[in-house]
Design an enzyme around this catalytic site. Sequence first.
Site, PDB file in Angstrom:
ATOM      1  N   ASN A  20      -3.000  -3.681   8.201  1.00  0.00           N
ATOM      2  CA  ASN A  20      -4.120  -4.481   7.934  1.00  0.00           C
ATOM      3  C   ASN A  20      -4.429  -5.441   9.861  1.00  0.00           C
ATOM      4  O   ASN A  20      -4.023  -5.325  10.421  1.00  0.00           O
ATOM      5  CB  ASN A  20      -2.148  -5.845   7.791  1.00  0.00           C
ATOM      6  CG  ASN A  20      -1.496  -5.371   6.556  1.00  0.00           C
ATOM      7  OD1 ASN A  20      -2.667  -5.328   5.628  1.00  0.00           O
ATOM      8  ND2 ASN A  20      -0.900  -5.431   6.075  1.00  0.00           N
ATOM      9  N   LYS A  29      -7.519  -0.092   4.513  1.00  0.00           N
ATOM     10  CA  LYS A  29      -7.040  -1.221   3.355  1.00  0.00           C
ATOM     11  C   LYS A  29      -7.801  -2.066   2.854  1.00  0.00           C
ATOM     12  O   LYS A  29      -8.712  -3.656   3.653  1.00  0.00           O
ATOM     13  CB  LYS A  29      -6.016  -1.631   4.249  1.00  0.00           C
ATOM     14  CG  LYS A  29      -5.149  -2.453   3.093  1.00  0.00           C
ATOM     15  CD  LYS A  29      -3.772  -3.234   3.233  1.00  0.00           C
ATOM     16  CE  LYS A  29      -3.152  -4.049   2.840  1.00  0.00           C
ATOM     17  NZ  LYS A  29      -1.870  -4.230   2.867  1.00  0.00           N
ATOM     18  N   GLU A  68      -3.590  -6.788  -1.319  1.00  0.00           N
ATOM     19  CA  GLU A  68      -2.765  -8.498   0.015  1.00  0.00           C
ATOM     20  C   GLU A  68      -3.200  -9.244   1.143  1.00  0.00           C
ATOM     21  O   GLU A  68      -3.752  -9.201   1.854  1.00  0.00           O
ATOM     22  CB  GLU A  68      -1.679  -7.430   0.887  1.00  0.00           C
ATOM     23  CG  GLU A  68      -0.351  -6.745  -0.831  1.00  0.00           C
ATOM     24  CD  GLU A  68       0.034  -5.708   0.051  1.00  0.00           C
ATOM     25  OE1 GLU A  68       1.855  -5.949  -0.495  1.00  0.00           O
ATOM     26  OE2 GLU A  68       0.025  -5.806   1.371  1.00  0.00           O
ATOM     27  N   ARG A 106      -6.804   3.861   0.919  1.00  0.00           N
ATOM     28  CA  ARG A 106      -5.707   3.330   0.582  1.00  0.00           C
ATOM     29  C   ARG A 106      -6.001   2.502  -0.687  1.00  0.00           C
ATOM     30  O   ARG A 106      -7.089   1.457  -1.169  1.00  0.00           O
ATOM     31  CB  ARG A 106      -5.562   2.830   1.424  1.00  0.00           C
ATOM     32  CG  ARG A 106      -4.935   2.514   2.804  1.00  0.00           C
ATOM     33  CD  ARG A 106      -3.947   1.781   3.809  1.00  0.00           C
ATOM     34  NE  ARG A 106      -2.363   1.702   3.489  1.00  0.00           N
ATOM     35  CZ  ARG A 106      -1.563   1.408   2.514  1.00  0.00           C
ATOM     36  NH1 ARG A 106      -2.011   0.123   2.664  1.00  0.00           N
ATOM     37  NH2 ARG A 106      -0.484   1.863   3.451  1.00  0.00           N
ATOM     38  N   ASP A 143       6.094   0.537  -3.983  1.00  0.00           N
ATOM     39  CA  ASP A 143       5.911   0.095  -2.882  1.00  0.00           C
ATOM     40  C   ASP A 143       7.396   0.952  -2.301  1.00  0.00           C
ATOM     41  O   ASP A 143       7.860   0.249  -1.336  1.00  0.00           O
ATOM     42  CB  ASP A 143       5.787  -1.106  -2.188  1.00  0.00           C
ATOM     43  CG  ASP A 143       5.344  -1.214  -0.791  1.00  0.00           C
ATOM     44  OD1 ASP A 143       5.135  -0.547  -0.321  1.00  0.00           O
ATOM     45  OD2 ASP A 143       5.498  -2.554  -0.517  1.00  0.00           O
ATOM     46  N   GLU A 198       0.961   9.970   0.384  1.00  0.00           N
ATOM     47  CA  GLU A 198       1.277   8.950   1.517  1.00  0.00           C
ATOM     48  C   GLU A 198       2.707   8.416   1.017  1.00  0.00           C
ATOM     49  O   GLU A 198       2.941   8.170  -0.090  1.00  0.00           O
ATOM     50  CB  GLU A 198       0.678   7.203   1.404  1.00  0.00           C
ATOM     51  CG  GLU A 198       1.260   6.457   2.633  1.00  0.00           C
ATOM     52  CD  GLU A 198       0.128   4.607   2.654  1.00  0.00           C
ATOM     53  OE1 GLU A 198       0.914   4.142   2.903  1.00  0.00           O
ATOM     54  OE2 GLU A 198      -0.682   4.992   1.525  1.00  0.00           O
ATOM     55  N   GLU A 250      11.764   0.907   5.703  1.00  0.00           N
ATOM     56  CA  GLU A 250      11.133  -0.313   5.129  1.00  0.00           C
ATOM     57  C   GLU A 250      12.162  -0.559   4.281  1.00  0.00           C
ATOM     58  O   GLU A 250      12.449  -2.244   4.296  1.00  0.00           O
ATOM     59  CB  GLU A 250       9.490  -0.550   5.042  1.00  0.00           C
ATOM     60  CG  GLU A 250       9.565  -2.227   4.140  1.00  0.00           C
ATOM     61  CD  GLU A 250       8.297  -2.251   4.344  1.00  0.00           C
ATOM     62  OE1 GLU A 250       8.203  -3.184   3.829  1.00  0.00           O
ATOM     63  OE2 GLU A 250       7.204  -1.301   4.102  1.00  0.00           O
ATOM     64  N   GLU A 274      21.183   5.281  -1.808  1.00  0.00           N
ATOM     65  CA  GLU A 274      20.815   4.011  -3.544  1.00  0.00           C
ATOM     66  C   GLU A 274      21.759   3.755  -4.013  1.00  0.00           C
ATOM     67  O   GLU A 274      22.059   2.959  -5.094  1.00  0.00           O
ATOM     68  CB  GLU A 274      19.910   5.687  -3.772  1.00  0.00           C
ATOM     69  CG  GLU A 274      19.696   5.132  -5.671  1.00  0.00           C
ATOM     70  CD  GLU A 274      19.512   6.384  -6.915  1.00  0.00           C
ATOM     71  OE1 GLU A 274      18.051   5.962  -7.377  1.00  0.00           O
ATOM     72  OE2 GLU A 274      19.315   7.636  -6.182  1.00  0.00           O
TER      73      GLU A 274
END
Length: 722
Positions: free
Chosen positions: A237, A317, A321, A354, A400, A422, A428, A554
Amino acid sequence: MSKLMDMPKESGYAAWLHYSRNSKVEKLPAWCRVIVVHGTDEVLQSAASELQHGLTSMFGQQPKISAVPVNTPFIALGTFPEHPLVAERFSAKEQAEVSAEGYRIRGIEMPDPAYSASHGNDDIKGQYVTIAGQTSKGVLYGVFHLLRYLQGGLDGKLKPTTESVHVPILDQLSNPANSIRMINHWDNMDGSIERGYAGGSIFYDNNAFTTNMERLRDYARLLASVGIQALSINNVNVHQVETELITDKFLPDVAKVAAVFRAYGIQIYLSINYASPIQLGGLTTADPLEPAVAEWWQTKAQEVYAAVPDLGGFVVKADSENRPGPFSYGRHHADGANMLADALQPYGGRVIWRCFVYNCKQDWRDRKTDRARAAFDHFKPLDGLFRENVILQIKNGPMDFQVREPVSPLFGALESTQILLEFQIAQEYTGQQKHLCYLVPQWKEVLDFDTYAQGKGSTIKRIVSGALHSPKHTNYGIVAVSNIGADTNWTGHLLAQSNLYGYGRLAWDPDLSADEIADEWVRLTFGRQGNSDGGTDLISTLKQMLLDSWNVYESYTAPLGVGWMVSPDHHYGPDVDGYEYSMWGTYHFADCWGIGVDRTTATGTGYAGQYFSPNTDIYESTDTCPDELLLFFHHVPYTHLLHSGQTVIQHIYDTHFEGAERAAHLRDTWVSLRGQLNAAMYEQVLERLEHQAEHAKEWRDRINTYFYRKSGIADQKDRPIY
C-alpha cells in the site's frame, strides 16, 4: 563483524546465528584453522567472513583467511569455474548436478588432526573440506549449512570432546526447490509497519531511510542463512512519500540499501504506486494503453536502473482495497502488468503483480457476491496473457491469511502464467506475535495439498516451483510477509523467530517436515542451554510447544474454518460480529438456527466449483467436507453432526474450553524449564505466554457466550458460559 557481536546473546538479537561457544573443544580444530577463498566476489567474501566469525565464536580462536592453498588441512570455498581445488574435488557430473544457487559440501576425516605443515601439496590432496557452487550465492548457502551442522542443528548433534575434532563426514548436495524465495516488507517511511508486531521499521524513520546499516546487514545475514534471495523493502500500500522512492530524492538511499543486501546474495524490489504517472509525472491518466503512460514508465525504469542496476523489479498492488489500477480505465490486469513489464524488460526486471483483488465495498445483505471467488474470477480468464517477466502473487488461501482456510483454487488453474505463493509470517490473524503460533505446520498443509490440476500428484509445492506446468521457467517460487521489526529480538515474541527461520527453510526445501524444522531451530537457538547431555529434554519440550501451538491457537479462536471473528481494523482479540455487517465480505451468517457460508455449486456461491475434481466434490457435500473447513463451505444447523461425532455447537464449546486450558499449559510448560534457560530469555517469553493464557480465556468466554445466546443450546458438560 557487526552490531550482532556487541549484543548480549540473551537479548535474542543474534537469533539462530549466535554460534554458541563449544566448551568441550579447547582450541580451534586443525581442519578449520585456514579458510582458502579464491576470488574477490563480495558474496564469496561474505561467505568467508561468516565462516570465520562462526568458527571463532564456536571454538574460541579465529581461523585465517587465505587466497592461496596452504600445506595444512583447510576449508576451501569457491565456485566450480574459478577455484581449482573446488573443481578437482567434484566430477563433471557432480558439478552439473548443482543448480545456480545450490551447493555441494564434501568433507573427510583426517588421519592426523595435528597435520604437519611440512607435507607438500600432493600429500594434502583431498585433505580439506570443500564448499562449492556454480555461483558465490551457492557457496554462501553452503557455509550456512556447515555452520548449522557444527552447531548441532542438522544431522543430529555434533559433540566433539577434544581439540582433535575431526572434519565433518559430509557429502551434501542441496539445491533450492524454488528459484524465488522472497520476503515482502509492509514498512512505511514514517517508521510504522502495516501489520507489524515487533516494533518500528528497520528501514525507515520519520520519512527518511535509516542510517543504521549494521542492523540491515545483520538482517541480510539472517535471511541469507535460510536461503532468502529477494526482498521488497516497502509496503504494497504505497502512500504519498513512498511513491517517491523511484525518484532522485530517494534512489541514492535505495542504492545504499541494495548494496548491503547484495553482499549477501539478496536482490531488493520496490513496491510502486500504479498512479505514479499522475502523482509524479503530471499526466492526467495512468491508462496502461495510453502511449504517454508507457513512455513515462520506460523513462522512469531507465532512471531507476541507472541508480540500482540489479533491482529485482516492482511489486504492485492494483485495483485492490482502494489502490489505483487499470480497472479505472476499463483495462484488465494483464494490460497493466504488461505495460510495466515492457518498461523493466531491458534491465532484466520483473513485475510481481498481487492477485489480492476483490470487491471491498460489498453490501452485507448481498449473499451472491463471494470474496473467496474473486482471485480466481479475476485472473483465470487472463491465463497466458502475461509477459515473461510478470509473476502473479497469490495468497495461500482465497480470503486473507486466516488461521484456517482452504488452498486458493487459483493454484493449478493458471497453466500458462508464472506465479508466487504468498504466505504471511507476520501473525496478523494468528496472535500478532503476542501469542505463540508456529505456522510451519499450516504452510506444510498448503504445500502438500494436491490440486489434481494434472491428475494425482499435482501438489502446490510442484506448482509454485514451476515443476508441474513450466519446469524451464525461473520466475516461480514463494514469498511471505515479514514478521520482523526494530525490537531487539527482531520478532517481539522470541519464539516467533521460528516462523521466519521455518519459512526460509521451507522455501528452500518444501519436503522438510514441520518437526524437522522445529528441531533445527530449537537446537540452534537453545542448544547450548539445558541439561548436561546437551539439553535433550529442553529441546524436545520446546519443539513440542511449537508443534502444538497452531492447533492450540485455532482451538480457542474462530471455529471450523469460518474465520474473521476479530476486532475490526487492528484484527486483535475476539469480536464475533465485528466484520459481520461490514463492506469487506467477511461473513459467518450465524443466526439462531446455524452458522456458516454456503459456497456450494448446488445452492451457494459456487466457489466449491473452482477446484478440480475430486476436491470440488469433497467440498460440495457435508458428508465429505473436512470438519475443519465445514463452515467455510456450508451453512449448517448447530446440531449438525461432525465426522468427529460431536455436534457443531458442542465442538465450539469443547474446543474453546480445551484451547484455553492448552494455552495455560504452554505457559506452565515454559515455567517448568526455568532452571534450564537463560534468565533474560526466559522472562521475555514468559511475559508473552502469560498474556496468551489470559487472552485465550477472553476468547473462550466471548465465543462460547455468543453461540450459547444465539443457539440457546446448553453445554453438555455444564461449564460456565455467560
